[in-house]
Design a protein around this motif. Structure first.
Motif, PDB file in Angstrom:
ATOM      1  N   VAL A 180      13.646 -18.141  -8.083  1.00  0.00           N
ATOM      2  CA  VAL A 180      12.547 -18.400  -8.795  1.00  0.00           C
ATOM      3  C   VAL A 180      13.166 -19.329  -9.910  1.00  0.00           C
ATOM      4  O   VAL A 180      12.682 -20.660 -10.063  1.00  0.00           O
ATOM      5  CB  VAL A 180      11.738 -17.496  -9.458  1.00  0.00           C
ATOM      6  N   GLU A 181      14.209 -18.858 -10.407  1.00  0.00           N
ATOM      7  CA  GLU A 181      15.095 -19.773 -11.700  1.00  0.00           C
ATOM      8  C   GLU A 181      15.428 -21.349 -11.151  1.00  0.00           C
ATOM      9  O   GLU A 181      15.302 -22.065 -11.569  1.00  0.00           O
ATOM     10  CB  GLU A 181      15.930 -19.080 -12.309  1.00  0.00           C
ATOM     11  N   ASN A 182      16.035 -21.216  -9.742  1.00  0.00           N
ATOM     12  CA  ASN A 182      16.678 -22.334  -9.277  1.00  0.00           C
ATOM     13  C   ASN A 182      15.729 -23.332  -9.048  1.00  0.00           C
ATOM     14  O   ASN A 182      15.674 -24.673  -9.326  1.00  0.00           O
ATOM     15  CB  ASN A 182      17.531 -22.050  -8.111  1.00  0.00           C
ATOM     16  N   LEU A 183      14.429 -22.604  -8.209  1.00  0.00           N
ATOM     17  CA  LEU A 183      13.573 -23.719  -7.719  1.00  0.00           C
ATOM     18  C   LEU A 183      12.992 -24.318  -8.992  1.00  0.00           C
ATOM     19  O   LEU A 183      12.534 -25.410  -8.932  1.00  0.00           O
ATOM     20  CB  LEU A 183      12.669 -22.782  -6.984  1.00  0.00           C
ATOM     21  N   ALA A 184      12.408 -23.772  -9.974  1.00  0.00           N
ATOM     22  CA  ALA A 184      12.117 -24.129 -11.336  1.00  0.00           C
ATOM     23  C   ALA A 184      12.824 -25.348 -11.892  1.00  0.00           C
ATOM     24  O   ALA A 184      12.258 -26.132 -12.465  1.00  0.00           O
ATOM     25  CB  ALA A 184      11.573 -22.948 -12.169  1.00  0.00           C
ATOM     26  N   ARG A 185      13.985 -25.068 -11.990  1.00  0.00           N
ATOM     27  CA  ARG A 185      14.883 -26.148 -12.622  1.00  0.00           C
ATOM     28  C   ARG A 185      15.491 -27.120 -11.912  1.00  0.00           C
ATOM     29  O   ARG A 185      15.710 -28.289 -12.478  1.00  0.00           O
ATOM     30  CB  ARG A 185      15.912 -25.241 -13.296  1.00  0.00           C
ATOM     31  N   ILE A 186      15.339 -26.837 -10.484  1.00  0.00           N
ATOM     32  CA  ILE A 186      15.804 -28.135  -9.426  1.00  0.00           C
ATOM     33  C   ILE A 186      15.043 -29.204  -9.321  1.00  0.00           C
ATOM     34  O   ILE A 186      15.265 -30.372  -9.147  1.00  0.00           O
ATOM     35  CB  ILE A 186      16.701 -27.334  -8.320  1.00  0.00           C
ATOM     36  N   HIS A 187      13.616 -28.487  -9.067  1.00  0.00           N
ATOM     37  CA  HIS A 187      12.426 -29.492  -8.610  1.00  0.00           C
ATOM     38  C   HIS A 187      12.406 -30.633  -9.674  1.00  0.00           C
ATOM     39  O   HIS A 187      12.260 -31.630  -8.994  1.00  0.00           O
ATOM     40  CB  HIS A 187      11.146 -28.708  -8.658  1.00  0.00           C
ATOM     41  N   PRO A 188      12.200 -30.282 -10.897  1.00  0.00           N
ATOM     42  CA  PRO A 188      12.037 -31.809 -11.734  1.00  0.00           C
ATOM     43  C   PRO A 188      13.202 -32.847 -11.398  1.00  0.00           C
ATOM     44  O   PRO A 188      12.904 -34.046 -11.734  1.00  0.00           O
ATOM     45  CB  PRO A 188      12.307 -31.264 -13.190  1.00  0.00           C
ATOM     46  N   ALA A 189      14.450 -32.674 -10.939  1.00  0.00           N
ATOM     47  CA  ALA A 189      15.436 -33.629 -10.739  1.00  0.00           C
ATOM     48  C   ALA A 189      14.992 -34.498  -9.630  1.00  0.00           C
ATOM     49  O   ALA A 189      15.892 -35.357  -9.284  1.00  0.00           O
ATOM     50  CB  ALA A 189      16.771 -32.632 -10.673  1.00  0.00           C
ATOM     51  N   GLY A 190      14.017 -34.167  -8.838  1.00  0.00           N
ATOM     52  CA  GLY A 190      13.602 -35.147  -7.805  1.00  0.00           C
ATOM     53  C   GLY A 190      14.302 -34.951  -6.452  1.00  0.00           C
ATOM     54  O   GLY A 190      14.016 -35.692  -5.616  1.00  0.00           O
ATOM     55  N   PHE A 191      14.812 -33.632  -6.382  1.00  0.00           N
ATOM     56  CA  PHE A 191      15.191 -33.370  -4.863  1.00  0.00           C
ATOM     57  C   PHE A 191      14.148 -32.707  -3.943  1.00  0.00           C
ATOM     58  O   PHE A 191      13.362 -32.260  -4.365  1.00  0.00           O
ATOM     59  CB  PHE A 191      16.544 -32.336  -5.009  1.00  0.00           C
ATOM     60  N   HIS A 192      14.670 -32.800  -2.728  1.00  0.00           N
ATOM     61  CA  HIS A 192      13.520 -32.668  -1.705  1.00  0.00           C
ATOM     62  C   HIS A 192      13.735 -31.098  -1.316  1.00  0.00           C
ATOM     63  O   HIS A 192      14.546 -30.858  -0.497  1.00  0.00           O
ATOM     64  CB  HIS A 192      13.802 -33.418  -0.224  1.00  0.00           C
ATOM     65  N   ILE A 193      13.321 -30.207  -2.220  1.00  0.00           N
ATOM     66  CA  ILE A 193      13.241 -28.707  -2.149  1.00  0.00           C
ATOM     67  C   ILE A 193      11.858 -28.293  -2.009  1.00  0.00           C
ATOM     68  O   ILE A 193      11.033 -28.892  -2.434  1.00  0.00           O
ATOM     69  CB  ILE A 193      14.259 -28.024  -3.321  1.00  0.00           C
ATOM     70  N   PRO A 194      11.858 -27.039  -1.762  1.00  0.00           N
ATOM     71  CA  PRO A 194      10.255 -26.281  -1.634  1.00  0.00           C
ATOM     72  C   PRO A 194       9.774 -26.354  -3.425  1.00  0.00           C
ATOM     73  O   PRO A 194      10.583 -26.285  -4.188  1.00  0.00           O
ATOM     74  CB  PRO A 194      10.548 -24.852  -1.337  1.00  0.00           C
ATOM     75  N   HIS A 195       8.634 -26.599  -3.428  1.00  0.00           N
ATOM     76  CA  HIS A 195       7.881 -26.314  -4.636  1.00  0.00           C
ATOM     77  C   HIS A 195       7.368 -25.241  -4.850  1.00  0.00           C
ATOM     78  O   HIS A 195       6.762 -24.566  -4.077  1.00  0.00           O
ATOM     79  CB  HIS A 195       6.714 -27.669  -4.529  1.00  0.00           C
ATOM     80  N   LEU A 196       7.860 -24.650  -6.092  1.00  0.00           N
ATOM     81  CA  LEU A 196       7.555 -23.175  -6.396  1.00  0.00           C
ATOM     82  C   LEU A 196       5.972 -23.200  -6.637  1.00  0.00           C
ATOM     83  O   LEU A 196       5.341 -23.603  -7.700  1.00  0.00           O
ATOM     84  CB  LEU A 196       8.141 -22.800  -7.694  1.00  0.00           C
TER      85      LEU A 196
ATOM     86  N   GLN B 171      25.060 -36.145  -4.987  1.00  0.00           N
ATOM     87  CA  GLN B 171      24.212 -36.204  -5.800  1.00  0.00           C
ATOM     88  C   GLN B 171      23.673 -34.760  -6.531  1.00  0.00           C
ATOM     89  O   GLN B 171      23.187 -34.783  -7.573  1.00  0.00           O
ATOM     90  CB  GLN B 171      22.871 -37.015  -5.466  1.00  0.00           C
ATOM     91  N   PHE B 172      23.522 -33.994  -5.499  1.00  0.00           N
ATOM     92  CA  PHE B 172      23.016 -32.792  -6.168  1.00  0.00           C
ATOM     93  C   PHE B 172      23.805 -32.090  -6.897  1.00  0.00           C
ATOM     94  O   PHE B 172      23.478 -31.584  -8.077  1.00  0.00           O
ATOM     95  CB  PHE B 172      22.707 -31.747  -4.868  1.00  0.00           C
ATOM     96  N   HIS B 173      25.211 -32.003  -6.725  1.00  0.00           N
ATOM     97  CA  HIS B 173      25.915 -31.452  -7.701  1.00  0.00           C
ATOM     98  C   HIS B 173      26.167 -32.178  -9.038  1.00  0.00           C
ATOM     99  O   HIS B 173      26.610 -31.586 -10.051  1.00  0.00           O
ATOM    100  CB  HIS B 173      27.440 -31.270  -7.034  1.00  0.00           C
ATOM    101  N   ASN B 174      25.835 -33.364  -8.829  1.00  0.00           N
ATOM    102  CA  ASN B 174      26.070 -34.178 -10.228  1.00  0.00           C
ATOM    103  C   ASN B 174      24.686 -34.476 -10.849  1.00  0.00           C
ATOM    104  O   ASN B 174      24.684 -35.320 -11.809  1.00  0.00           O
ATOM    105  CB  ASN B 174      26.742 -35.518  -9.859  1.00  0.00           C
ATOM    106  N   ALA B 175      23.704 -33.792 -10.318  1.00  0.00           N
ATOM    107  CA  ALA B 175      22.411 -34.060 -11.206  1.00  0.00           C
ATOM    108  C   ALA B 175      22.145 -33.251 -12.368  1.00  0.00           C
ATOM    109  O   ALA B 175      23.134 -32.490 -12.688  1.00  0.00           O
ATOM    110  CB  ALA B 175      21.149 -33.514 -10.301  1.00  0.00           C
TER     111      ALA B 175
ATOM    112  N   LEU C 240      32.684 -26.642 -13.590  1.00  0.00           N
ATOM    113  CA  LEU C 240      31.505 -25.790 -12.813  1.00  0.00           C
ATOM    114  C   LEU C 240      30.509 -26.854 -12.745  1.00  0.00           C
ATOM    115  O   LEU C 240      30.033 -27.473 -13.888  1.00  0.00           O
ATOM    116  CB  LEU C 240      31.318 -24.415 -13.593  1.00  0.00           C
ATOM    117  N   VAL C 241      29.651 -26.514 -11.563  1.00  0.00           N
ATOM    118  CA  VAL C 241      28.505 -27.384 -11.580  1.00  0.00           C
ATOM    119  C   VAL C 241      27.535 -26.299 -10.795  1.00  0.00           C
ATOM    120  O   VAL C 241      27.756 -25.251 -10.265  1.00  0.00           O
ATOM    121  CB  VAL C 241      28.597 -28.484 -10.598  1.00  0.00           C
ATOM    122  N   LEU C 242      26.135 -26.408 -11.022  1.00  0.00           N
ATOM    123  CA  LEU C 242      25.225 -25.868 -10.196  1.00  0.00           C
ATOM    124  C   LEU C 242      25.475 -25.787  -8.653  1.00  0.00           C
ATOM    125  O   LEU C 242      25.337 -27.105  -8.187  1.00  0.00           O
ATOM    126  CB  LEU C 242      23.904 -26.226 -10.529  1.00  0.00           C
ATOM    127  N   CYS C 243      25.831 -24.973  -8.099  1.00  0.00           N
ATOM    128  CA  CYS C 243      26.142 -24.723  -6.512  1.00  0.00           C
ATOM    129  C   CYS C 243      24.966 -24.047  -5.874  1.00  0.00           C
ATOM    130  O   CYS C 243      24.500 -23.125  -6.407  1.00  0.00           O
ATOM    131  CB  CYS C 243      27.375 -24.226  -6.420  1.00  0.00           C
TER     132      CYS C 243
END
Length: 308
Positions: free
Chosen positions: A63-79, A127-131, A202-205
């Motif tokens: 839940v936390e990862n979907l919520a914080r990654i989605h605004p960065a514009g990556f093609h991931i599931p929308h919570l 790009q994901f690691h450096n967002a 460390l980056v978000l992996c």
């Protein structure tokens, strides 16, 4: 006697949960991996994915990862929604991303197409690691604490590795003692060195980056299953993919794409990558012998091939 996580998960009724969420009966199809039931995953009405977790902490992490990654514009599931079935099992509802799982798509691409696709995936994953993604303290669900909150990353990974090593030693039917001994010595020496230096950023992996969690479309890629996501060295995120792509040079194509155009800002460190792959093979071998024997042998073969 308390129920195990698998037993607790099996008490959950998917049809009742869907009825509770939508207030009506809706058709669904099960796409779970029942040989190792850690989660239930179903497609609802051909448009949504409902995932029920056997591990509460993994539910919180997803839940936390979907919520914080989605605004960065990556093609991931929308919570879309999330909640708890009971005190032990959480659920998440997302949209169903288009695309074919790379595990299947690889079967239909020729060698040149595969190399081009994995090169492009490497570029995208860089790009994901450096967002600019929010740190784990900024969460929508109360923060999932690191497993060892008062320790450094290197302390925590050393503790986890030691537990996995002990499981392997305890089960003397696990592979070749000599091959494991060589790997153990290399890992322990390397971890000791890293703990002294502690200079790898460390980056978000994703932390479960594999051909089963990548969706392919000709013009884009999607990424799913963020329940293992955490802050770690970027090279640690390559380890599982390396095992799956060990034949055919595709892992090298992925790394070429990942590091393309980044020097001298970011340089490839083959030894760091090798050591994280070795640590991952030990982790998998510590549990997969009886639960996923083919996966165990995949990891053990990789361990043998990269041990020096």
């Amino acid at each position: 006697m308390a129920l195990s996580r698998v037993e607790q998960l099996r008490t959950v009724s998917i049809s009742n949960l869907i009825q509770d969420i939508f207030h009506k009966e809706i058709p669904y199809s099960d796409i779970s991996h029942h040989e190792d039931p850690r989660n239930y995953v179903v497609i609802v009405d051909g448009k949504y994915v409902l995932k029920v977790y056997g591990d509460k902490d993994r539910w919180k992490s997803e839940v936390e990862n979907l919520a914080r990654i989605h605004p960065a514009g990556f093609h991931i599931p929308h919570l879309i929604d999330y909640g708890m079935v009971n005190p032990y099992n959480g659920w998440v509802m997302t949209n169903l991303l288009p695309g074919t799982i790379m595990e299947k798509e690889n079967q239909y691409l020729d060698s040149k197409e595969k190399e081009a696709v994995w090169y492009k995936l490497g570029e995208c994953f860089f790009q994901f690691h450096n967002a600019n993604i929010a740190n784990y303290k900024d969460t929508v669900v109360y923060s999932r604490k690191p497993p060892f909150p008062d320790l450094t990353y290197w302390d925590s990974i050393t503790i986890q590795y030691t537990e996995q090593k002990e499981r392997i030693i305890k089960n003397d039917f696990y592979g070749s003692e000599n091959e494991y001994s060589k790997a153990f010595i290399q890992i322990e020496n390397w971890l000791a060195q890293q703990k002294k230096k502690d200079t790898i950023p460390l980056v978000l992996c994703h932390n479960d980056f594999s051909t089963r969690n990548i969706l392919y479309q000709p013009a884009s890629f999607g990424l799913i299953d963020f329940e293992m996501g955490c802050y770690a060295p970027r090279e640690s995120d390559f380890a599982r993919l390396a095992m799956e792509l060990q034949k055919g040079g595709l892992f090298e194509a992925f790394l070429d794409g990942y590091y393309s155009g980044q020097a001298p800002v970011l340089k490839r460190n083959p030894e760091t990558i090798r050591m994280f792959i070795l640590i991952k093979t030990v982790e998998i071998c510590s549990w997969a012998y009886s639960r996923a024997n083919d996966y165990y042998h995949l990891a053990f073969d990789m361990l043998k091939s990269i041990s020096k």
